[in-house]
Design an enzyme around this catalytic site. Sequence first.
Site, mmCIF file in Angstrom:
data_model
loop_
_atom_site.group_PDB
_atom_site.id
_atom_site.type_symbol
_atom_site.label_atom_id
_atom_site.label_comp_id
_atom_site.label_asym_id
_atom_site.label_seq_id
_atom_site.Cartn_x
_atom_site.Cartn_y
_atom_site.Cartn_z
ATOM 1 N N LYS A 144 75.918 66.082 78.779
ATOM 2 C CA LYS A 144 75.030 67.235 78.313
ATOM 3 C C LYS A 144 75.122 68.000 77.657
ATOM 4 O O LYS A 144 76.576 68.306 77.049
ATOM 5 C CB LYS A 144 76.127 68.289 79.801
ATOM 6 C CG LYS A 144 75.844 68.131 81.053
ATOM 7 C CD LYS A 144 77.856 66.913 80.834
ATOM 8 C CE LYS A 144 77.454 66.868 82.647
ATOM 9 N NZ LYS A 144 76.326 65.824 84.103
ATOM 10 N N ASP B 183 99.946 70.119 74.669
ATOM 11 C CA ASP B 183 100.492 71.114 73.611
ATOM 12 C C ASP B 183 100.081 72.255 72.926
ATOM 13 O O ASP B 183 100.144 72.902 72.385
ATOM 14 C CB ASP B 183 101.551 69.813 72.369
ATOM 15 C CG ASP B 183 101.902 68.898 72.941
ATOM 16 O OD1 ASP B 183 102.231 69.195 74.423
ATOM 17 O OD2 ASP B 183 102.389 67.556 72.453
ATOM 18 N N HIS C 229 74.214 60.901 81.755
ATOM 19 C CA HIS C 229 74.619 61.928 82.703
ATOM 20 C C HIS C 229 74.883 62.588 81.663
ATOM 21 O O HIS C 229 75.698 63.877 81.779
ATOM 22 C CB HIS C 229 76.339 61.014 83.144
ATOM 23 C CG HIS C 229 76.993 61.734 83.969
ATOM 24 N ND1 HIS C 229 78.237 62.678 84.174
ATOM 25 C CD2 HIS C 229 76.656 62.913 85.330
ATOM 26 C CE1 HIS C 229 78.894 63.133 84.506
ATOM 27 N NE2 HIS C 229 77.887 63.274 85.322
ATOM 28 N N ASP D 132 68.387 72.841 65.915
ATOM 29 C CA ASP D 132 68.411 72.722 64.754
ATOM 30 C C ASP D 132 69.248 72.266 64.213
ATOM 31 O O ASP D 132 69.006 71.407 64.643
ATOM 32 C CB ASP D 132 67.923 74.153 64.042
ATOM 33 C CG ASP D 132 67.064 75.505 64.307
ATOM 34 O OD1 ASP D 132 65.696 75.084 65.209
ATOM 35 O OD2 ASP D 132 66.668 76.604 64.727
ATOM 36 N N HIS E 83 83.253 72.528 87.835
ATOM 37 C CA HIS E 83 82.880 71.050 87.149
ATOM 38 C C HIS E 83 83.348 71.075 85.784
ATOM 39 O O HIS E 83 82.769 69.752 85.445
ATOM 40 C CB HIS E 83 80.803 71.459 87.404
ATOM 41 C CG HIS E 83 79.818 70.331 87.053
ATOM 42 N ND1 HIS E 83 79.604 70.065 85.708
ATOM 43 C CD2 HIS E 83 80.548 68.678 87.826
ATOM 44 C CE1 HIS E 83 79.218 69.282 86.063
ATOM 45 N NE2 HIS E 83 79.359 68.423 87.427
ATOM 46 N N LYS F 284 85.517 69.756 82.905
ATOM 47 C CA LYS F 284 86.191 68.202 82.787
ATOM 48 C C LYS F 284 87.157 68.960 81.500
ATOM 49 O O LYS F 284 86.801 68.711 80.392
ATOM 50 C CB LYS F 284 85.513 66.978 81.935
ATOM 51 C CG LYS F 284 84.401 66.811 84.032
ATOM 52 C CD LYS F 284 83.364 66.831 83.370
ATOM 53 C CE LYS F 284 82.444 66.493 84.300
ATOM 54 N NZ LYS F 284 81.233 67.392 85.171
#
Length: 470
Positions: free
Chosen positions: A391, A220, A389, A396, A213, A215
Amino acid sequence: MAISFSLLFVVVLEAVAVYFAYLAIVGSRTPQGAVAWVVFLISAPYFAIVSYLFLGHRKFNDYVVARRASQRVLDGMAQSRKSYPPRGDTQDVGYQVFETLAASPVVSGNAIKVLVDGAKTFDAIFDALENAQSYILFQFYIIRDDALGQDIQRRLVDAARRGVAVYVLYDSVGSSRLPWGYINVLTDAGVKMLDTNALQGPTNRLRVNFRNHRKTVIVDGRVGFTGGLNVGDEYMGRNPAFGHWRDTHCKVEGPIVSQLQLVFCEDWLWATEDGLFDDLFWRPEPAPSNFDALIMATGPADDLDTGNLYFCAMIRAARHRLWIASPYFVPDADIVSALKVAALKGIDVRILIPEKADHWVTWLASFDYLDELREAGVVFWRYDNGFMHQKVALVDDSIAAIGTHNLDNRSCALNFEASVLAFEEDVAKDVADMFKADFAQSRISTRTLSEQPLWIRLGAPVSRLFAPLL
């Protein structure tokens, strides 16, 4: 003869079902999961045996985790910590638990830029791709052959033709609609493109329930990207069914890029037995902003349940604020308990979830968790300006996490995930401001399950039953 053969077939089938039921008992993460599999296997072996072959595995065996398997990599990590020691007080924040779970050290010298939504994210990624000089590492769970996908394809082809080495990983489950023609255009241009589900060995090929999952984009060895966005027009807000697509990515520079690069190399090593280690740049210069950070990479190949423990560690670290955004909310029992304890201690615990659904089973299942957590003081916000969508987690004023981890069983137990953890007040402030803007476009969820429409009241507990099976 036919009767004897039929009887033999039934006996063998039941024996296999009993054996798989035993495996479920000794291998399931929870007693609920074990009971669910045992009942399913014994009562409906014709369907359950096939389901167990594909869905019943808890661990991803034999996956080579370079950070743990290679002494050279371990020595490199130790040198990275020595060269770029963290600036923060590890006793106050508790770096050790995160370092142990990530199998990577917290290092300083990093720059982290929060990228809100698709336009800003892909503008930054496009700029990096166009300026690549040596190599590009490119990995997404979903790659589509649409306007955005073709834009990405064109830039990768251009980079390969000007002599840049381009490596692409995709997940064939997430990218199930990606046509071979799209792949052929890239490979014909010299791009090395692989499916992370082209697993080694016939047994592993059955384990399609495990997904990569992650991404990741690295250019470089000096700049990297990760977060919630995939490659598809809906992530740019172009799908009228969802409207505005609310998501978050981040751009990183400094020593943390080497950690993100290492995670990509581990996935590439598993798919090809070629680790890429000797062909890449591993000593990026420190960034002036000098933030403390690490990459939290988790997956079903880990010895510990690192996904669940990561969320528990974040919750445990909170003293006055814990804000989490996740499109899917189907948490493990340990996380539920940790959230309750945090809220009961008076910590400001907020969970931001979408009003709209893109996966109905997980969307429905979340309703069955809300009431018990509200009673402990957890506040749920529903984002209703399109689909949410992202995440993201905020602890704090000291820890901000941006990446691919959803707060659900799949992310915690079955998916390979990666998130950036920034231990820095400046990044935490940026994320807090982003959350406040999201809350302004959300509403507090107060309706109990008994007050929901009938189809939700019936569907939520049934959908929750599937969580232990996954």
